[in-house]
Scaffold this motif. Sequence first.
Motif, PDB file in Angstrom:
ATOM      1  N   ARG A 257      56.120 -19.348  38.520  1.00 53.57           N
ATOM      2  CA  ARG A 257      56.686 -18.074  39.162  1.00 53.57           C
ATOM      3  C   ARG A 257      56.955 -17.992  40.633  1.00 53.57           C
ATOM      4  O   ARG A 257      57.681 -17.284  41.096  1.00 53.57           O
TER       5      ARG A 257
ATOM      6  N   THR B 130      47.915 -18.667  32.513  1.00 51.72           N
ATOM      7  CA  THR B 130      48.743 -19.940  32.398  1.00 51.72           C
ATOM      8  C   THR B 130      48.435 -21.177  33.387  1.00 51.72           C
ATOM      9  O   THR B 130      48.359 -20.908  34.470  1.00 51.72           O
TER      10      THR B 130
ATOM     11  N   LEU C  63      59.791 -16.892  44.208  1.00 53.33           N
ATOM     12  CA  LEU C  63      59.863 -15.598  44.550  1.00 53.33           C
ATOM     13  C   LEU C  63      59.424 -15.783  45.954  1.00 53.33           C
ATOM     14  O   LEU C  63      60.031 -15.026  46.803  1.00 53.33           O
TER      15      LEU C  63
ATOM     16  N   ASP D 241      49.860 -21.989  37.002  1.00 44.43           N
ATOM     17  CA  ASP D 241      50.909 -20.664  37.303  1.00 44.43           C
ATOM     18  C   ASP D 241      50.249 -19.345  37.616  1.00 44.43           C
ATOM     19  O   ASP D 241      49.904 -18.763  36.390  1.00 44.43           O
ATOM     20  N   GLY D 242      50.024 -19.050  38.628  1.00 43.79           N
ATOM     21  CA  GLY D 242      49.457 -17.896  38.886  1.00 43.79           C
ATOM     22  C   GLY D 242      47.928 -17.581  38.664  1.00 43.79           C
ATOM     23  O   GLY D 242      47.550 -18.620  38.632  1.00 43.79           O
ATOM     24  N   PRO D 243      47.408 -16.450  38.700  1.00 44.86           N
ATOM     25  CA  PRO D 243      46.051 -16.194  38.760  1.00 44.86           C
ATOM     26  C   PRO D 243      45.115 -16.763  37.451  1.00 44.86           C
ATOM     27  O   PRO D 243      45.819 -17.140  36.497  1.00 44.86           O
TER      28      PRO D 243
ATOM     29  N   ALA E 176      55.257 -17.029  26.977  1.00 45.99           N
ATOM     30  CA  ALA E 176      53.903 -16.622  27.409  1.00 45.99           C
ATOM     31  C   ALA E 176      54.183 -16.081  28.971  1.00 45.99           C
ATOM     32  O   ALA E 176      53.418 -15.028  29.414  1.00 45.99           O
ATOM     33  N   LEU E 177      55.353 -16.369  29.603  1.00 44.46           N
ATOM     34  CA  LEU E 177      55.577 -15.834  30.797  1.00 44.46           C
ATOM     35  C   LEU E 177      57.189 -15.394  30.948  1.00 44.46           C
ATOM     36  O   LEU E 177      57.995 -16.376  30.550  1.00 44.46           O
ATOM     37  N   VAL E 178      57.518 -14.288  31.365  1.00 45.84           N
ATOM     38  CA  VAL E 178      59.036 -14.096  31.475  1.00 45.84           C
ATOM     39  C   VAL E 178      58.864 -13.191  32.826  1.00 45.84           C
ATOM     40  O   VAL E 178      58.232 -12.455  33.031  1.00 45.84           O
TER      41      VAL E 178
ATOM     42  N   LEU F 275      49.690 -13.576  51.169  1.00 46.88           N
ATOM     43  CA  LEU F 275      49.198 -14.958  50.974  1.00 46.88           C
ATOM     44  C   LEU F 275      47.900 -15.294  51.233  1.00 46.88           C
ATOM     45  O   LEU F 275      47.358 -16.180  50.847  1.00 46.88           O
TER      46      LEU F 275
ATOM     47  N   SER G 250      57.971  -8.046  34.987  1.00 41.60           N
ATOM     48  CA  SER G 250      57.291  -9.347  34.746  1.00 41.60           C
ATOM     49  C   SER G 250      56.466  -9.372  33.516  1.00 41.60           C
ATOM     50  O   SER G 250      55.793  -8.342  33.233  1.00 41.60           O
ATOM     51  N   LEU G 251      56.315 -10.459  32.686  1.00 34.93           N
ATOM     52  CA  LEU G 251      55.361 -10.396  31.563  1.00 34.93           C
ATOM     53  C   LEU G 251      54.534 -11.670  31.647  1.00 34.93           C
ATOM     54  O   LEU G 251      54.978 -12.677  32.068  1.00 34.93           O
ATOM     55  N   TRP G 252      53.129 -11.496  31.541  1.00 35.54           N
ATOM     56  CA  TRP G 252      52.223 -12.578  31.448  1.00 35.54           C
ATOM     57  C   TRP G 252      51.351 -12.474  30.415  1.00 35.54           C
ATOM     58  O   TRP G 252      50.944 -11.454  29.767  1.00 35.54           O
ATOM     59  N   THR G 253      51.061 -13.728  29.954  1.00 31.39           N
ATOM     60  CA  THR G 253      49.923 -13.572  28.921  1.00 31.39           C
ATOM     61  C   THR G 253      48.653 -14.466  29.162  1.00 31.39           C
ATOM     62  O   THR G 253      48.595 -15.695  29.416  1.00 31.39           O
TER      63      THR G 253
ATOM     64  N   ARG H 205      55.486  -9.046  41.665  1.00 34.04           N
ATOM     65  CA  ARG H 205      55.402 -10.426  41.334  1.00 34.04           C
ATOM     66  C   ARG H 205      54.472 -11.122  42.403  1.00 34.04           C
ATOM     67  O   ARG H 205      54.021 -12.216  41.976  1.00 34.04           O
ATOM     68  N   MET H 206      54.634 -10.839  43.586  1.00 40.10           N
ATOM     69  CA  MET H 206      53.427 -11.235  44.655  1.00 40.10           C
ATOM     70  C   MET H 206      52.199 -11.469  44.178  1.00 40.10           C
ATOM     71  O   MET H 206      51.446 -12.246  44.077  1.00 40.10           O
TER      72      MET H 206
ATOM     73  N   LEU I   4      51.072 -10.670  41.421  1.00 34.01           N
ATOM     74  CA  LEU I   4      50.859 -11.229  40.078  1.00 34.01           C
ATOM     75  C   LEU I   4      50.855 -12.683  40.106  1.00 34.01           C
ATOM     76  O   LEU I   4      50.418 -13.547  39.040  1.00 34.01           O
ATOM     77  N   THR I   5      51.341 -13.195  41.177  1.00 32.64           N
ATOM     78  CA  THR I   5      51.452 -14.909  41.223  1.00 32.64           C
ATOM     79  C   THR I   5      50.623 -15.491  42.263  1.00 32.64           C
ATOM     80  O   THR I   5      50.083 -16.540  41.810  1.00 32.64           O
ATOM     81  N   LEU I   6      50.445 -15.025  43.397  1.00 30.67           N
ATOM     82  CA  LEU I   6      49.470 -15.734  44.539  1.00 30.67           C
ATOM     83  C   LEU I   6      48.123 -15.603  44.375  1.00 30.67           C
ATOM     84  O   LEU I   6      47.420 -16.566  44.572  1.00 30.67           O
TER      85      LEU I   6
END
Lengths: 486, 236
Positions: free
Chosen positions: B151, A288, B155, A291-293, B199-201, A207, A282-285, A236-237, A239-241
Amino acid sequence: MSQSVANHPVLDPLLAPPFPQAALPMLRNPQLRTNVAHAIDVIQAKRFRLVNEKTDWQELRDAASAIRAESLRNLGFYLVQFETQCTAAGGTVHWASDATEARQIILDLLRQENASEVIKIKTMTSAEIQLNPFLQAAGVDVFETDLAEIILQLGDDEPSHIVVPALHVNRSQVREIFARRMGLDNLSDDPQALTAAARTYLRQKFLKIPTAISGANFLIAETGSVVVVESEGNGRMCLTLPRTMITIAGIEKVLPRFQDLEVMLQVLARSATGERMNPYTSLWTGVTPGDGPQSFHVVLLDNQRSSILARPVERQTLKCIRCAACMNTCPVYRQTGGHAYGSVYPGPIGAILTPQLMQMHHAQSLPFASSLCGACYEVCPVKINIPEVLIELRSQVVNQERHQFASIFDPMFLGMKIANLLFQKAWRFHLAQRLGRIGARLFTRKDGWIHSLPSLGAKWTQTRDLRALPSQTFHEWWAARAKEAR
Amino acid sequence: MSTAASSASRQQILDRIRAATRTSSNGSAQFVEDHAALPRNYVRSGKLTTEARIALMIERLREYDAEVLESTPENLVASIRAQLAASGKRTFVLPQGLPVDWLVSGFDWKVDNGLATADIEQAEGVVSAAFCGVADSGTIVLHHSPTEGRRVLTLLPDWHLCILRGSQVVETLPEYFDRCKRPPAFHPSDGDLSLGTPALVTWISGPSATADIEMTRIKGVHGPRFLHVIMVRDDI
């Protein structure tokens, strides 16, 4: 506490002792061998069951192998495509020729972010470039977030497996490490309690720390996406936070298309952990919005991969998707565990990859750390013919040594030269047989066995007995038989 | 920042690769052809009946210790209410794209219109929709559309209730990828990727787990420890 935890294992191929020497303390450590054998038995049983339930397993292997081979055949195109797409989606792609460049790029990025702390998803590539000690020395605190990696980091230990890196440590050893390093005196050795301790330990870090480093299981050229396969949710943590994500990936990790995952995801989890599918992928492009970094960097690492690519037999090494099925099935790995390989990549794949990453200047004992039984090839989901590469590398090592001046006095090369002479003419060979028979009599006991030979021969008889040489060779028997018939 | 160094390395690496593979960077048509010619003789389409497919999905989810409840479309809101009540939890987050009647009364709802991480962290549970279910591996696939949420939403809370419709369940993983070829109704990057690929999965196969200590499977390391699924039978 096991020896491997007490004595810090050396996984730098530049410094590690040769395999036979490094394997000895492992073989003499019953605790370590019990731990490794137990873990491997569990994974193998699960894998066997789940691979057998797939009616199209061989077709999946064929496809996976072909996809990986094609990615490598057209690697330059796919890497540029990945770069273009990732950049279009808001990511930044960096290229690193070697470990030094990769580490510097990552440190520069962290400095830009004023990051004094970083959280990490398990990545063997970062271990390959020895990123953690480098960042620590530069004043960045690194927190591993995969449970196994925490065990190793807090226990000042090193990975001994590429999927379950702490499989050589048992629950009471984990308890001891966590109790000491997290200050939890009353911690039990129940895996549930140990896992809960890790969850609590990391929650605040997730966090609070705004910068993360990951590896990549796959890079998708067509979309510029990155895929990370994991179990715990620490990925996921991370990749997301965080605000900023830095992904380090070997250049060989690229797949042409998103749809190729329909094959790779089916073979990877089954081969790696004996699951139909790992809990989280997890897949990211790029980036976004919302959403996320919001800042995303990919560091593409060569580090000798392009020179492996140039060699026809060895190129297949780069097809590897790091599932570890080869080490789980390897009779040598089972006995020694991973640390004996003196590299972050142990087992059969490590035995071919590590010396190549070292341009065959180090780790030359590894291609010999195999019985060539072929079990690794049989289980490999991308059909890397590891025995074929092992033999190719062995011949390269022998050629290197042959051309060294010292080889003139080396008993092996001397023996080979003598054998070469003897085999050239039949009479020389027959003479050698006769002399050998006379010589061997000195060592043959009454029971008809040779139990011990002097000097070099002792290396053989240390662990096995030899039958006495027969009193007649086949040629002699044939000639005598012809005489009798007349 | 070592941009110049990186771009020199880029050229060097690409040159080495091209020398090794004897290809140039042009001729993308050739690569498309190469790729299309690869052997793909594995199972693409499932053979199960709808009923058997849903049954397999439910069985696989239960093997992962997920709790599964079947519901008719008409009964969905009542089913959600029952699941929430049985959870013993009070505060829930949910994505902004879900129907308002899912916000059943008697609970504290926080709709994600840009919630702070701390708010999500404090929620006890999350309710979301899904993009697809893959029966063969018991996998729930999220594309993080407005009904599936960002996401982070699925989580941080310890308890996840996922609403999966029977019509979304496919038998094999390749069938999921076939579904991705269709242009999706919503795309986070606004149709930037013309092929309809997401783009996100996030592929979820059971609750978060680890086997890092003596290969003993432990549920719930960092992601939600409890996964509940309502299977809405809109396929009958």
